[in-house]
Design a protein around this motif. Structure first.
Motif, PDB file in Angstrom:
ATOM      1  N   GLY A 261       1.001  -1.323   0.015  1.00 58.23           N
ATOM      2  CA  GLY A 261       0.031   0.194   0.146  1.00 58.23           C
ATOM      3  C   GLY A 261       0.731   1.252   0.019  1.00 58.23           C
ATOM      4  N   PHE A 262       0.250   2.132   0.646  1.00 58.23           N
ATOM      5  CA  PHE A 262       0.919   3.588   0.782  1.00 58.23           C
ATOM      6  C   PHE A 262       0.843   3.897   2.143  1.00 58.23           C
ATOM      7  CE2 PHE A 262      -3.061   5.021  -0.923  1.00 58.23           C
ATOM      8  CZ  PHE A 262      -3.535   5.985   0.042  1.00 58.23           C
TER       9      PHE A 262
ATOM     10  N   GLY B 179       0.633   1.657  11.819  1.00 62.84           N
ATOM     11  CA  GLY B 179       1.729   1.080  12.016  1.00 62.84           C
ATOM     12  C   GLY B 179       2.871   2.084  12.017  1.00 62.84           C
ATOM     13  N   VAL B 180       4.204   1.832  11.659  1.00 62.78           N
ATOM     14  CA  VAL B 180       5.361   2.556  11.916  1.00 62.78           C
ATOM     15  C   VAL B 180       6.137   2.853  10.698  1.00 62.78           C
ATOM     16  CG1 VAL B 180       7.459   2.844  12.985  1.00 62.78           C
ATOM     17  CG2 VAL B 180       5.674   1.843  14.325  1.00 62.78           C
ATOM     18  N   HIS B 181       6.341   3.863  10.527  1.00 62.20           N
ATOM     19  CA  HIS B 181       7.502   4.349   9.153  1.00 62.20           C
ATOM     20  C   HIS B 181       8.603   5.293   9.671  1.00 62.20           C
ATOM     21  CE1 HIS B 181       8.712   6.878   5.638  1.00 62.20           C
ATOM     22  NE2 HIS B 181       8.288   5.694   5.134  1.00 62.20           N
ATOM     23  N   GLY B 182       9.755   4.505   9.515  1.00 55.83           N
ATOM     24  CA  GLY B 182      11.058   5.586   9.918  1.00 55.83           C
ATOM     25  C   GLY B 182      10.973   5.829  11.409  1.00 55.83           C
TER      26      GLY B 182
ATOM     27  N   LEU C  76       0.282   5.730   9.025  1.00 54.30           N
ATOM     28  CA  LEU C  76      -0.806   4.930   8.487  1.00 54.30           C
ATOM     29  C   LEU C  76      -0.654   4.527   7.167  1.00 54.30           C
ATOM     30  CD1 LEU C  76      -3.966   7.589   9.503  1.00 54.30           C
ATOM     31  CD2 LEU C  76      -3.344   5.322  10.390  1.00 54.30           C
ATOM     32  N   GLN C  77      -0.852   3.189   7.078  1.00 59.84           N
ATOM     33  CA  GLN C  77      -0.556   2.442   5.703  1.00 59.84           C
ATOM     34  C   GLN C  77      -2.080   2.081   5.085  1.00 59.84           C
ATOM     35  OE1 GLN C  77       0.199  -1.828   5.628  1.00 59.84           O
ATOM     36  NE2 GLN C  77       1.741  -1.577   4.148  1.00 59.84           N
ATOM     37  N   VAL C  78      -2.205   2.696   4.025  1.00 63.67           N
ATOM     38  CA  VAL C  78      -3.644   2.495   3.268  1.00 63.67           C
ATOM     39  C   VAL C  78      -3.317   1.578   1.899  1.00 63.67           C
ATOM     40  CG1 VAL C  78      -5.565   3.972   2.118  1.00 63.67           C
ATOM     41  CG2 VAL C  78      -3.987   4.893   4.003  1.00 63.67           C
ATOM     42  N   PRO C  79      -4.391   0.905   1.554  1.00 65.88           N
ATOM     43  CA  PRO C  79      -4.190   0.082   0.378  1.00 65.88           C
ATOM     44  C   PRO C  79      -4.185   0.895  -1.024  1.00 65.88           C
ATOM     45  CG  PRO C  79      -6.214  -0.841   1.809  1.00 65.88           C
ATOM     46  CD  PRO C  79      -5.652   0.738   2.181  1.00 65.88           C
TER      47      PRO C  79
END
Length: 252
Positions: A66-67, A108-111, A116-119
């Motif tokens: 996703g993004f 979630g976690v980014h860096g 937020l992760q979205v499809p």
């Protein structure tokens, strides 16, 4: 302007067909546009389906799942985004507008930071510059009833109009325009189509002395247009194009 439920349902069904030619369905092309949003650090406006509360965020990364987008700093807004089945996104690339729904969002976690992760969306509305080009309506045929910040209501002439905004000309002594102001609930009567209600953000102001010594022009951008209003505006713009072509052919 409030549509009845039956009227809204009919319009929504018609909107999908009307915009079909502007949708991107190819998965690789959709990923390409999302990657460009990341690479060019473009902001996205997000709101939960059924809510009018929106906020700008950044698209952080596109991956196979996703993004990723920034988490809003407002806890109530984060809860609304997490609870929504669908989020609606709006952004732009080189003056082309991108709009798409997707969801649900997963925290979630980014860096090392919450994100937020979205499809990946299954389709993206991609309106290129031509759909936003301004047209000049015939003189005296189109006006806008403005609701000014100070509470006054005045009628202004629409000098030009496009999918992204319009320019209005008003009597200077009757208006107080400020760049950045958002004029809520302005009304336009579109010939043969009906009235639409729009919110306008003032982007620039020009003196129009050649029109009249007391004339002032404001270039405005549409803010948070509903799909129903978008459809009616594009119908009107297409009608202007057809009328202009017919006049040109008569003059040949």
């Amino acid at each position: 302007m409030n549509d009845s439920p039956a009227h809204s349902a009919a319009d929504v069904a018609d909107i999908d067909g009307y915009y079909d030619k502007f949708y991107v369905h190819d998965a690789d092309e959709i990923r390409h546009h999302l990657q460009r949003l990341v690479g060019e650090h473009c902001a996205l406006t997000v709101h939960a389906e059924g809510s009018n509360d929106s906020m700008a965020t950044m698209l952080l990364r596109v991956d196979t799942s996703g993004f990723w987008i920034d988490v809003p700093n407002n806890r109530a807004l984060l809860d609304a985004w997490m609870a929504a089945t669908t989020l609606r996104f709006e952004g732009s690339l080189n003056r082309a507008a991108l709009r798409f729904p997707s969801g649900p969002a997963r925290l979630g976690v980014h860096g090392d930071r919450p994100a937020l992760q979205v499809p990946i969306p299954t389709r993206v509305l991609y309106l290129q510059r031509r759909e936003f080009m301004r047209r000049e309506p015939p003189a005296g045929t189109l006006a806008c009833h403005l609701h000014l910040i100070d509470g006054q209501e005045v009628d202004a002439t629409i000098r030009d109009i496009g999918g992204g905004g319009l320019a209005v000309v008003a009597i200077r002594s009757m208006v107080r325009f400020q760049v950045g102001d958002v004029l809520m609930g302005c009304r336009i009567e579109l010939p043969d189509i009906g009235e639409v209600e729009v919110d306008l953000q003032i982007r620039h102001i020009l003196n129009r002395g050649h029109i009249g010594h007391d004339a002032l022009q404001a270039g405005c951008e549409f803010v948070n247009l509903s799909p129903v209003v978008q459809r009616k505006l594009f119908r009107y713009l297409l009608q202007l194009d057809r009328d202009q072509l017919a006049r040109r052919r008569r003059d040949e």
